[in-house]
Every structure is written in C-alpha cells, then in structure tokens.
Design a protein around this motif. Structure first.
Motif: not given
Length: 312
Positions: A257-270, A273-281
């Motif tokens: 949810a956070r990854a989608h919400a951040l990109l929808a709000s314009g925060d591509e880097d954030g 980073r969230t997607l990479l955290e998903i992959e890590r965890r």
C-alpha cells in the motif's frame, strides 16, 4: 448384580458422559482455539491443548470420585477417564484433519512447478471435508480451513482458485471473527483481480471493529491498500504512519500500500525504496504481490523483479 458393581458401572458411565459433554459442548466454545489459527499456532499444538483441556477435567473428576467411593470403583473410573480423554483427542484430530492436510500441501503450493496442481488439490480437499451439518463446531473448523486455504491461494497467486474456494462459503451465515475474515479475504481477492470498487464495497459490509485485533488490523491494512489504489493516497499515507498494531502484523500488505501511495503522490524514490524493502523482507514473492496489485507502482515492481535475476 452386587451393589458395588452396579455403582461402579453407574459411576463409570457418568464419568464417560461428562467427558463426552466436554468434547461436544465446552471445547468448541473456547474462542482461543479459533484465534490460534490466525496467530500462527501449529494445528498439532492446538489439538494437544484441546485434548488436555478435555482429558484433565475428566481425570480430576475421576480422582475425586475415587476418594469418595473407595478403591472398589478405581479401575472403572480410571478406564472411563482414559476413554474420555481418548475420545477427546480423537475428535479433535478428526476435526482438524483437513487443516493438517492443507498445511501439508503448502510447500507444493509455494513451488512454481507444483503450484497449479496443489491449488486444485486444495480445492478438492475443501469439497471433500465439508461437513453435512449447517452449524456446529465441525462446520466452524471447516470454515476456518477454507479461509486459511483462500489466504494461502491468494499469496500464491492462484486467484481464480481462491475465488472459487471462497465461494464455497456462500449461503452460510457467518458471524463475528469468521464473518470479518470472509469479508477481508473477499476484498483481498477482488483487489488482486483488479476489482477495486468491489473490494471497497465488500469492506463496507463488514461489521467493525472485529472482536480479534489481528483480524481488525487485517481489515485496516486492506482498507489502506484500497485507498492507495483509488486516489486517496494522502489519506492512506497518513493512516499508515499511525499504524496502531504490532509492526509485523500484515507488514507486506502495508508496504505494498505504501509503495503504491508514494508513487501516486509523486515520491518515486520513496516508492522504489519501499519496493526494495518488500524484496528484502519477503523476497521475490513479495514483489510479485506488489506487481500483481494493479496500481501506480505495479510497473516499478515488475521492473525490479525482472532486473534481479539478470543481475545475479
């Protein structure tokens, strides 16, 4: 027949009836057994606890009667207590057998080469294990098995099978935690199938809050995911920042949810980073979930997933 023998038989029967009553009436009402499924408690441990809960009261009753009536009835009462405990253990083992078989299929469901076959076996297991009664503890256990199966099928990406399996509950009037779980999983299936409006409607129909915090938090996490996907990303981000439950509860859904919400709000880097955290965890499977949920970050999740094998 001698009076002592008659009394022995009567006391033995009374003890056996008491054990059966515990099996049929008391244990199914202990909500902790149902809650344990959604806290990750192994099914074997649940069955052993239930057996002890049924057998120990019978044994205590037997010991008390021995003290009252003397040693002549000791053998009969102990046999009755042993039979009661055995019946309790057997009943619980039979009730939870479908759950045990479901969990035995999960390694095959997780493997790419055997996933489709395992999904079909799970669907067949659900049909074969359905009790004839439309109410009672056996039906409750079966419903719990169905809901567990749906959750694992969604996680494995077997969405059509998950939807068909959940449809097996149609016509049943579920209440409380089971009703909330039915709604939560129905919404999750709808989200993964791209039916975002249907997911929102399903969540609206759920009685809130759920009696069980971990289930209520599941509903909240899915609700936040729908908001991240339907244009209410700022609200989703605010509520994600105020998460009031243990951090590990439904972490993957919240991160998606956070990854989608951040990109929808314009925060591509954030979002990245969230997607990479998903992959890590959560590994590749976590990225698959993020990509499968069609939304702003789907393409980014797919790009990361495609790049990783090439980099290795």
């Amino acid at each position: 027949m001698e009076e002592a023998s008659v009394r022995s038989i009567a006391l033995a029967l009374a003890c056996a009836v008491a054990s059966a009553a515990v099996t049929l009436l008391l244990l199914p009402s202990i909500s902790a057994i149902r809650r344990a499924h959604w806290k990750g408690t192994p099914v074997v441990r649940i069955a052993v606890r239930a057996a002890l809960a049924g057998g120990l009261p019978a044994l205590a009753t037997a010991v008390g009667l021995i003290q009252v009536v003397g040693l002549e009835e000791t053998t009969a009462i102990l046999v009755a207590a042993a039979v009661g405990s055995t019946v309790q253990l057997g009943a619980m083992a039979m009730r939870y057998a479908p759950m045990r078989r479901l969990h035995a299929l999960l390694p095959r469901l997780a493997a790419e080469t055997t996933r489709a076959g395992a999904a079909l076996e799970i669907e067949g297991l659900v049909d074969r294990s359905r009790p004839a009664a439309q109410s009672g503890p056996w039906l409750v256990t079966w419903v719990t098995t169905v809901l567990n199966a749906v959750e694992h099928l969604v996680n494995a990406g077997e969405l059509d099978t998950a939807e068909r399996t959940l449809a097996r509950l149609a016509g049943l009037r579920l209440t409380g935690v089971l009703s909330a779980l039915q709604g939560a999983l129905g919404a999750m299936v709808a989200i993964h199938l791209g039916r975002h409006e249907a997911a929102t409607e399903t969540l609206r129909a759920v009685a809130r809050p759920s009696d069980l915090p971990i289930v209520e938090s599941m509903l909240v996490s899915i609700e936040l995911l729908t908001r991240a996907l339907d244009g209410r990303q700022e609200e989703a981000l605010r509520r994600l920042a105020k998460w009031g439950y243990p951090e590990e509860w439904h972490a993957r859904t919240r991160l998606v949810a956070r990854a989608h919400a951040l990109l929808a709000s314009g925060d591509e880097d954030g979002s990245r980073r969230t997607l990479l955290e998903i992959e890590r965890r959560f590994g590749a499977r976590g990225l698959e979930v993020a990509a499968r949920v069609e939304g702003p970050a789907s393409e980014s999740a797919r790009a990361i997933a495609e790049r990783r094998p090439a980099a290795g």
